[in-house]
Scaffold this active site. Structure first.
Site, PDB file in Angstrom:
ATOM      1  N   CYS A   1       3.196 -11.533 -10.101  1.00  0.00           N
ATOM      2  CA  CYS A   1       4.131 -10.921  -9.412  1.00  0.00           C
ATOM      3  C   CYS A   1       4.209 -11.307  -7.849  1.00  0.00           C
ATOM      4  O   CYS A   1       3.114 -10.697  -7.230  1.00  0.00           O
ATOM      5  CB  CYS A   1       4.043  -9.570  -9.762  1.00  0.00           C
ATOM      6  SG  CYS A   1       5.084  -8.411  -8.576  1.00  0.00           S
TER       7      CYS A   1
ATOM      8  N   CYS B   1       3.840  -8.269  -5.414  1.00  0.00           N
ATOM      9  CA  CYS B   1       2.537  -7.538  -5.819  1.00  0.00           C
ATOM     10  C   CYS B   1       1.440  -8.432  -4.738  1.00  0.00           C
ATOM     11  O   CYS B   1       0.757  -8.007  -4.100  1.00  0.00           O
ATOM     12  CB  CYS B   1       1.983  -7.641  -7.001  1.00  0.00           C
ATOM     13  SG  CYS B   1       3.287  -6.802  -8.226  1.00  0.00           S
TER      14      CYS B   1
END
Length: 101
Positions: free
Chosen positions: A31, A34
């Protein structure tokens, strides 16, 4: 102190039984947002001894992700006394994360 690796096996002890507020970062290595938030979360963990900071890899801990209805990542939660007192979905700046605390 660096962010703690939280699993279903240590969740009770690290998060629910904590006497300090806990910032929990639900994330995954693939991600992009992230990966952008990760260093900020680690920085907060190093700077703030008055809280605990933990990371939950949603790929490895699908039960915890489902339990907390994490549908998008990153999801940041602040828990106090075992209860969610703050929640944010998506990348956040350091100031926005600190404001949750």
């Amino acid at each position: 102190m660096s962010a703690l690796h939280i699993t279903k096996d240590n969740f009770q002890a690290v998060v629910l039984d904590s006497t300090k507020p806990v910032l929990v970062d639900f994330w995954a290595p693939w991600c992009g947002p992230c990966r952008a938030v990760g260093p900020v979360v680690e920085e907060i963990a190093a700077e703030r001894s008055d809280i605990k900071v933990g990371k939950i890899n949603v790929d490895q801990e699908q039960e915890l992700a489902a339990q907390f209805r994490v549908m998008s990542i990153p999801t940041l939660m602040v828990m106090k006394n075992g209860k969610i007192v703050g929640r944010a979905v998506g990348a956040r700046s350091k100031q926005q994360i600190l404001a949750m605390l």
